[in-house]
Design a protein around this motif. Sequence first.
Motif, mmCIF file in Angstrom:
data_model
loop_
_atom_site.group_PDB
_atom_site.id
_atom_site.type_symbol
_atom_site.label_atom_id
_atom_site.label_comp_id
_atom_site.label_asym_id
_atom_site.label_seq_id
_atom_site.Cartn_x
_atom_site.Cartn_y
_atom_site.Cartn_z
ATOM 1 N N GLN A 50 -2.480 -1.190 13.182
ATOM 2 C CA GLN A 50 -2.652 -2.496 12.544
ATOM 3 C C GLN A 50 -1.614 -2.711 11.436
ATOM 4 O OE1 GLN A 50 -6.786 -2.536 11.511
ATOM 5 N NE2 GLN A 50 -6.592 -1.121 9.806
ATOM 6 N N LEU A 51 -1.179 -1.646 10.767
ATOM 7 C CA LEU A 51 -0.082 -1.776 9.815
ATOM 8 C C LEU A 51 1.182 -2.261 10.510
ATOM 9 C CD1 LEU A 51 -0.740 1.461 7.746
ATOM 10 C CD2 LEU A 51 -0.592 -0.823 6.750
ATOM 11 N N ARG A 52 1.459 -1.698 11.670
ATOM 12 C CA ARG A 52 2.666 -2.090 12.410
ATOM 13 C C ARG A 52 2.520 -3.477 13.024
ATOM 14 N NH1 ARG A 52 3.138 4.090 14.504
ATOM 15 N NH2 ARG A 52 4.463 4.832 12.779
ATOM 16 N N LEU A 53 1.308 -3.849 13.401
ATOM 17 C CA LEU A 53 1.085 -5.201 13.916
ATOM 18 C C LEU A 53 1.356 -6.238 12.823
ATOM 19 C CD1 LEU A 53 0.094 -7.092 16.194
ATOM 20 C CD2 LEU A 53 -2.232 -6.780 15.303
ATOM 21 N N PHE A 54 0.855 -5.990 11.621
ATOM 22 C CA PHE A 54 1.124 -6.910 10.519
ATOM 23 C C PHE A 54 2.613 -6.924 10.170
ATOM 24 C CE2 PHE A 54 -3.490 -6.871 9.549
ATOM 25 C CZ PHE A 54 -3.666 -8.233 9.383
ATOM 26 N N ALA A 55 3.264 -5.780 10.301
ATOM 27 C CA ALA A 55 4.706 -5.742 10.055
ATOM 28 C C ALA A 55 5.441 -6.676 11.017
ATOM 29 C CB ALA A 55 5.226 -4.315 10.196
ATOM 30 N N LEU A 90 -5.654 11.529 0.076
ATOM 31 C CA LEU A 90 -4.502 11.825 0.931
ATOM 32 C C LEU A 90 -3.792 10.541 1.360
ATOM 33 C CD1 LEU A 90 -5.991 14.666 3.170
ATOM 34 C CD2 LEU A 90 -4.072 14.893 1.569
ATOM 35 N N VAL A 91 -4.572 9.554 1.793
ATOM 36 C CA VAL A 91 -3.976 8.299 2.238
ATOM 37 C C VAL A 91 -3.347 7.566 1.045
ATOM 38 C CG1 VAL A 91 -4.436 6.047 3.274
ATOM 39 C CG2 VAL A 91 -5.536 8.092 4.199
ATOM 40 N N GLY A 92 -4.009 7.624 -0.112
ATOM 41 C CA GLY A 92 -3.448 6.999 -1.302
ATOM 42 C C GLY A 92 -2.089 7.588 -1.663
ATOM 43 N N LYS A 93 -1.960 8.903 -1.564
ATOM 44 C CA LYS A 93 -0.675 9.549 -1.850
ATOM 45 C C LYS A 93 0.388 9.105 -0.849
ATOM 46 C CE LYS A 93 -2.608 13.630 -4.132
ATOM 47 N NZ LYS A 93 -2.930 15.078 -3.998
ATOM 48 N N ALA A 94 -0.015 8.929 0.419
ATOM 49 C CA ALA A 94 0.932 8.464 1.437
ATOM 50 C C ALA A 94 1.444 7.066 1.102
ATOM 51 C CB ALA A 94 0.269 8.491 2.816
ATOM 52 N N ILE A 95 0.537 6.186 0.658
ATOM 53 C CA ILE A 95 0.957 4.820 0.309
ATOM 54 C C ILE A 95 1.858 4.837 -0.917
ATOM 55 C CG2 ILE A 95 0.188 2.517 -0.342
ATOM 56 C CD1 ILE A 95 -2.397 3.030 1.169
ATOM 57 N N ARG A 96 1.503 5.638 -1.916
ATOM 58 C CA ARG A 96 2.345 5.713 -3.112
ATOM 59 C C ARG A 96 3.739 6.234 -2.774
ATOM 60 N NH1 ARG A 96 -2.718 6.763 -5.844
ATOM 61 N NH2 ARG A 96 -2.641 8.972 -5.294
ATOM 62 N N LYS A 97 3.801 7.163 -1.829
ATOM 63 C CA LYS A 97 5.097 7.678 -1.388
ATOM 64 C C LYS A 97 5.914 6.570 -0.733
ATOM 65 C CE LYS A 97 7.010 11.721 0.997
ATOM 66 N NZ LYS A 97 6.671 12.928 1.817
ATOM 67 N N GLU A 149 5.572 -0.539 7.646
ATOM 68 C CA GLU A 149 5.931 0.492 8.635
ATOM 69 C C GLU A 149 6.128 1.843 7.963
ATOM 70 O OE1 GLU A 149 8.118 -2.495 11.842
ATOM 71 O OE2 GLU A 149 9.277 -1.583 10.214
ATOM 72 N N ARG A 150 6.646 1.838 6.746
ATOM 73 C CA ARG A 150 6.812 3.098 6.016
ATOM 74 C C ARG A 150 5.454 3.707 5.681
ATOM 75 N NH1 ARG A 150 11.238 5.702 3.555
ATOM 76 N NH2 ARG A 150 10.471 7.794 3.009
ATOM 77 N N ILE A 151 4.471 2.862 5.316
ATOM 78 C CA ILE A 151 3.117 3.372 5.077
ATOM 79 C C ILE A 151 2.578 4.038 6.332
ATOM 80 C CG2 ILE A 151 0.731 2.747 4.551
ATOM 81 C CD1 ILE A 151 1.791 0.448 2.838
ATOM 82 N N ALA A 152 2.739 3.366 7.473
ATOM 83 C CA ALA A 152 2.259 3.928 8.740
ATOM 84 C C ALA A 152 2.911 5.280 9.010
ATOM 85 C CB ALA A 152 2.551 2.945 9.880
ATOM 86 N N ASP A 153 4.203 5.373 8.789
ATOM 87 C CA ASP A 153 4.909 6.635 9.027
ATOM 88 C C ASP A 153 4.405 7.739 8.105
ATOM 89 O OD1 ASP A 153 6.452 5.351 10.938
ATOM 90 O OD2 ASP A 153 8.170 5.032 9.607
ATOM 91 N N GLU A 154 4.149 7.401 6.846
ATOM 92 C CA GLU A 154 3.684 8.411 5.886
ATOM 93 C C GLU A 154 2.276 8.895 6.239
ATOM 94 O OE1 GLU A 154 5.440 9.894 3.790
ATOM 95 O OE2 GLU A 154 7.184 8.593 3.500
ATOM 96 N N ILE A 155 1.435 8.005 6.763
ATOM 97 C CA ILE A 155 0.090 8.424 7.184
ATOM 98 C C ILE A 155 0.177 9.380 8.364
ATOM 99 C CG2 ILE A 155 -2.078 7.606 8.216
ATOM 100 C CD1 ILE A 155 -1.773 5.090 6.473
#
Length: 510
Positions: free
Chosen positions: A93-98, A179-186, A55-61
């Motif tokens: 889909q990130l939130r669905l898997f969550a 950009l997405v990679g930086k969001a995931i790392r965050k 869910e944090r990844i989804a929020d960062e994206i």
Amino acid sequence: MQNTFQAINPATGETLVGDFYESSTEEVNQACVQAAKAFKTYRKLSGADKAAFLERIADEIVALGDELLERAHLETGLPLPRLTGERGRTVGQLRLFAEYVREGSWVDARIDPALPERQPLPRVDLRQMLIPLGPVGIFGASNFPLAFSVAGGDTASALASGCTVVVKAHPAHPGTSDLVGKAIRKAVEASGLPEGVFQLVGGRGIDVGMAIVQHPAIKAIGFTGSFRGGKAIYDAAVRRIEPIPVYAEMGSTNPVFFLPQILKEKGLSLAQSYVDSVTLGAGQFCTNPGIAVIKQSDGGDAFISQARLAIKNTKPVPMLTQGIFQAYSSGVEKLNGVSRVIVAGTSETLVDGFSHGTPTLLSTTADVFIESPDLEDEVFGPSSLMVVADTRDEMLKVATNLEGHLTATVYGTPEELEEYADLLEILEQKVGRLIINGFPTGVEVSHAMTHGGPFPATTDSRSTSVGTNAIRRFARPVCYQNFPEALLPDELKAGNPLGIWRLWDGKMAQ
């Protein structure tokens, strides 16, 4: 000095701002080693903690805002509304898997309690569940810069299972991937997880990808792309000292069968819908209908005429890359070069563009199609081959001779569908998703979706790359025999502290 490359705007041919590095073999090795090290910690995360991370990844994206959409638009030529929807699908889909891993029953816990008094032999205590495989190598796709890329379904399902990931960004959209990679790392940092949980590498050649596939730390591969690319990865993976599974979705021509009566009733509207589906996204979905099978009839003739008119009025749009455009043009030319295959219609709209693929319909007869297996090969782009059958038996023969595909569709009236039940039985053996009266473009992200199919559509017809069942690709069963309660995972403890559904002595219970 490290090699760099730049992204190209496929609509104009313009070189975009930003230099991106070709990852070296040593950098790939380091990424895989870090992923293996982090796996020791990440695999033990609870479902609740993995859910919070996803869910944090989804929020960062989402927090990237318009910058992400605008960069993806420049790198792919895809319109902003399409990319906005794709971003929604990606975070959805990130939130669905969550939700799925937070609930927890996906581990398929099975408990056969000990039966010490059983005759003639006692039964020991046996408990089984799914656990994560290990670090997973993931290849971003060209046609979905968000939903099948760095944070796409393969990454989401692998992280949900408890696997760490090493992602190879697709070189067609490196800025979007960065950009997405930086969001995931965050999200990794904010969640207090080891850095190696997510690793991103990039490059234009095959060396980076093969270095991932061949690294001994990698335990599975997720891939979406061409047949040639997927098969090469599969072949390399099975030749390793330790062979690993490759879940490659490699394309499909998704045949659509139109039955005679429905064409008499709705042929004109179906012809327009068919062309719309063929050309949606410049035909760059893996579910665009590349084959239409039509029975020779008055309704069939009217359908073909209307489809020809519709394709003439369809405007060409940019394809994802110049290479994809050239491959598409060559593919249409190759089909047109087969004896008794003709161009039935093509766009008459002139566009002064860099890589605009011309929408094209071709046609042939059932006997030619059956005799020419190459006609079934995917031509990635806005074209489709109409196959005209003289009889019902010819339609069935076309279906019987099909290879594996992601989808197949049958359009018919209720009475026709019952009459053609044998056609449905044939197609059931050929595809992962069988559709009645609906075009295959559009793949719902849900629990029941299957996005896969028999070879050559995928390398493993038992799997799906879309939907929550995709998580099972990256897990394996382990049986715990005669374990003390204190040493069992929570999922298998007698008191069921997680409250998940389990198979207890052959019966589902919670």
